[in-house]
Enzyme design. Structure first.
Site, PDB file in Angstrom:
ATOM      1  CG  ASP A   8      -1.484   1.260   1.375  1.00 48.81           C
ATOM      2  OD1 ASP A   8      -2.412   1.739   0.573  1.00 48.81           O
ATOM      3  OD2 ASP A   8      -1.553   1.834   2.632  1.00 48.81           O
ATOM      4  CG  ASP A  10      -1.313   7.789   0.307  1.00 47.80           C
ATOM      5  OD1 ASP A  10       0.008   8.285   0.235  1.00 47.80           O
ATOM      6  OD2 ASP A  10      -2.469   8.059  -0.397  1.00 47.80           O
TER       7      ASP A  10
HETATM    8 MG   LIG Z   1      -2.778   3.065   3.316  1.00 43.87          MG
END
Ligand SMILES: [Mg+2]
Ligand SMILES: [Zn+2]
Length: 185
Positions: A8, A10
């Protein structure tokens, strides 16, 4: 077929600060490049999987996201880590696409484009959506408590995430994956 660690963006690779439409807003988490370099040395492809609904919502453009990713790639490269791919969902939630996490579409795109063995792969993320998307793709998730991870921790555990797969940050996630990995062939 190669194995991969899906990442992932952010809250996992970089600090969670809301929508990032400007490369200057990108702040890589401490130790990220070194952790990724260790995973690559163990034979893992490194693939970013990210929801960027701000494109679909008209908050910023695809070109702005590409500029943010150019900085991400450059900063990681400066630390000795090379990404094998970045797959993003540009859609708004109401578009009903098949790629916005928790749907598994981005994993399937990466599998087809890069020849990845999903069953031998891992995903590192900071939300319940990341965990659900990974599971739907047949990828084992590891959960970091950076980003939204602390907020979502109870929900992730309630959804069946093993407590041992909850770790403080990306470096700890890499260490856990490496401890559980067979040596590279
Ligand atoms: Mg995230
Ligand atoms: Zn999508």
């Amino acid at each position: 077929m190669k194995r991969a660690v899906f990442l992932d963006r952010d809250g996992t690779l970089n600090r969670e600060v809301g929508y990032i439409g400007d490369p200057a807003g990108l702040e890589i988490v401490p130790g990220a490049a070194a952790a990724l370099a260790r995973l690559a040395a163990a034979g893992y492809a490194l693939v970013v999987i990210t929801n960027q609904s701000a494109i679909g919502r008209g908050i910023y453009s695809r070109a702005q996201v590409d500029a943010v990713h150019a900085r991400l790639v450059a900063e990681l490269a400066a630390g000795g880590a090379r990404l094998d791919g970045i797959f993003l969902c540009p859609h708004a939630p109401e578009d009903g696409c098949e790629c916005r996490k928790p749907a598994p579409g981005l994993f399937l795109q990466a599998r087809d484009a890069l020849g990845i063995d999903l069953a031998a792969s891992w995903m590192i993320g900071d939300t319940v959506k990341d965990m659900a998307a990974a599971r739907a793709a047949g990828v084992r998730p590891v959960y970091v408590t950076t980003g939204w991870g602390e907020r979502d921790r109870a929900a992730a555990l309630a959804a069946g995430l093993p407590a041992d797969d909850v770790v403080p940050d990306l470096a700890a996630a890499a260490a856990r994956i490496l401890a559980l990995s067979a040596p590279a062939e």
